[in-house]
Scaffold this motif. Structure first.
Motif, short mmCIF file in Angstrom:
data_model
loop_
_atom_site.label_atom_id
_atom_site.label_comp_id
_atom_site.label_asym_id
_atom_site.label_seq_id
_atom_site.Cartn_x
_atom_site.Cartn_y
_atom_site.Cartn_z
N LYS A 127 0.83 -1.21 0.00
CA LYS A 127 0.00 0.00 0.00
C LYS A 127 0.86 1.25 0.00
CE LYS A 127 -3.57 2.53 -0.05
NZ LYS A 127 -4.33 2.64 -1.29
N GLU A 128 1.91 1.25 0.79
CA GLU A 128 2.81 2.41 0.85
C GLU A 128 3.41 2.69 -0.53
OE1 GLU A 128 4.99 5.59 2.57
OE2 GLU A 128 3.20 4.52 3.23
N LYS A 129 3.68 1.64 -1.28
CA LYS A 129 4.30 1.78 -2.61
C LYS A 129 3.26 1.75 -3.74
CE LYS A 129 8.15 2.18 -2.92
NZ LYS A 129 8.93 3.43 -2.87
N GLU A 130 1.98 1.77 -3.37
CA GLU A 130 0.86 1.81 -4.32
C GLU A 130 0.87 0.62 -5.28
OE1 GLU A 130 0.56 5.67 -6.11
OE2 GLU A 130 0.59 6.68 -4.17
N ILE A 131 1.04 -0.57 -4.70
CA ILE A 131 0.98 -1.83 -5.44
C ILE A 131 -0.20 -2.62 -4.91
CG2 ILE A 131 2.17 -4.03 -5.88
CD1 ILE A 131 4.81 -2.43 -5.55
N SER A 132 -1.05 -3.10 -5.81
CA SER A 132 -2.25 -3.82 -5.39
C SER A 132 -2.05 -5.34 -5.49
CB SER A 132 -3.44 -3.43 -6.27
OG SER A 132 -3.27 -3.94 -7.58
N LEU A 133 -2.93 -6.05 -4.80
CA LEU A 133 -2.92 -7.51 -4.91
C LEU A 133 -3.19 -7.95 -6.35
CD1 LEU A 133 -4.81 -8.64 -1.68
CD2 LEU A 133 -2.46 -9.22 -2.32
N LYS A 134 -4.02 -7.20 -7.06
CA LYS A 134 -4.31 -7.53 -8.46
C LYS A 134 -3.03 -7.49 -9.31
CE LYS A 134 -9.17 -6.17 -8.60
NZ LYS A 134 -9.72 -7.48 -8.51
N GLU A 135 -2.16 -6.54 -9.02
CA GLU A 135 -0.90 -6.45 -9.76
C GLU A 135 0.00 -7.65 -9.45
OE1 GLU A 135 0.35 -1.95 -10.34
OE2 GLU A 135 -0.43 -2.31 -8.30
N ILE A 136 0.02 -8.07 -8.20
CA ILE A 136 0.81 -9.24 -7.82
C ILE A 136 0.23 -10.49 -8.47
CG2 ILE A 136 1.59 -10.67 -5.88
CD1 ILE A 136 2.94 -7.87 -6.05
N GLU A 137 -1.09 -10.59 -8.43
CA GLU A 137 -1.77 -11.74 -9.07
C GLU A 137 -1.46 -11.80 -10.55
OE1 GLU A 137 -6.26 -13.57 -9.67
OE2 GLU A 137 -6.02 -11.69 -8.58
N LYS A 138 -1.48 -10.66 -11.22
CA LYS A 138 -1.17 -10.60 -12.65
C LYS A 138 0.26 -11.10 -12.91
CE LYS A 138 -0.83 -7.33 -16.49
NZ LYS A 138 -0.91 -5.92 -16.89
N GLU A 139 1.19 -10.65 -12.11
CA GLU A 139 2.59 -11.09 -12.26
C GLU A 139 2.73 -12.59 -12.02
OE1 GLU A 139 6.67 -11.16 -12.94
OE2 GLU A 139 5.19 -9.61 -13.45
N LEU A 140 2.05 -13.10 -11.00
CA LEU A 140 2.12 -14.55 -10.73
C LEU A 140 1.52 -15.37 -11.86
CD1 LEU A 140 1.31 -14.53 -6.91
CD2 LEU A 140 3.52 -15.03 -7.99
N LYS A 141 0.45 -14.89 -12.46
CA LYS A 141 -0.16 -15.58 -13.60
C LYS A 141 0.80 -15.63 -14.78
CE LYS A 141 -5.02 -14.85 -12.52
NZ LYS A 141 -6.26 -14.16 -12.88
N ILE A 142 1.53 -14.56 -15.00
CA ILE A 142 2.54 -14.55 -16.07
C ILE A 142 3.61 -15.59 -15.79
CG2 ILE A 142 4.44 -13.18 -17.06
CD1 ILE A 142 2.58 -10.69 -16.67
N ARG A 143 4.06 -15.65 -14.56
CA ARG A 143 5.09 -16.62 -14.19
C ARG A 143 4.58 -18.06 -14.27
NH1 ARG A 143 8.45 -13.98 -9.20
NH2 ARG A 143 8.77 -11.95 -10.17
N LEU A 144 3.32 -18.26 -14.00
CA LEU A 144 2.73 -19.59 -14.06
C LEU A 144 2.75 -20.14 -15.48
CD1 LEU A 144 1.33 -21.75 -12.33
CD2 LEU A 144 -0.84 -20.63 -12.87
N LYS A 145 2.66 -19.27 -16.46
CA LYS A 145 2.65 -19.68 -17.86
C LYS A 145 4.02 -20.07 -18.37
CE LYS A 145 -1.37 -16.90 -18.98
NZ LYS A 145 -1.88 -15.75 -19.75
N LYS A 146 5.06 -19.71 -17.64
CA LYS A 146 6.44 -19.99 -18.11
C LYS A 146 6.82 -21.42 -17.86
CE LYS A 146 8.11 -15.30 -17.63
NZ LYS A 146 9.07 -14.41 -17.05
#
Length: 93
Positions: A74-93
């Motif tokens: 929150k302090e760095k203005e990063i949401s759970l949705k952004e983390i989820e998106k990144e993890l989904k990208i990594r899951l495809k690799k």
């Protein structure tokens, strides 16, 4: 709604509308250095608890770390949705 999303909402509320006596509000008031210090402390406690045989202690320390990471996000203005998106990208690799 899952617990992480609920926590994200409460943490956001504490940042936007600080509440007296709230630990979360205290962390935001103290700033990034304090938040980072807590993330570091909790990371260390997770490592130590991992070396012990008490599963409940490890669960407790992991929960503490998750909470402090959500505050940092929150302090760095990063949401759970952004983390989820990144993890989904990594899951495809």
């Amino acid at each position: 709604m899952d617990i992480l999303s609920t926590m994200e909402e409460v943490i956001s509320l504490r940042k936007e509308k600080p509440k007296e006596g709230s630990y979360t509000s205290y962390l935001f008031n103290e700033g990034l250095d304090k938040i980072l210090k807590k993330v570091g402390e909790e990371s260390t406690e997770v490592i130590i608890a991992s070396k012990n045989s008490d599963k409940n202690e490890l669960i407790s320390e992991l929960a503490d770390l998750c909470y402090h990471i959500l505050v940092l996000m929150k302090e760095k203005e990063i949401s759970l949705k952004e983390i989820e998106k990144e993890l989904k990208i990594r899951l495809k690799k």
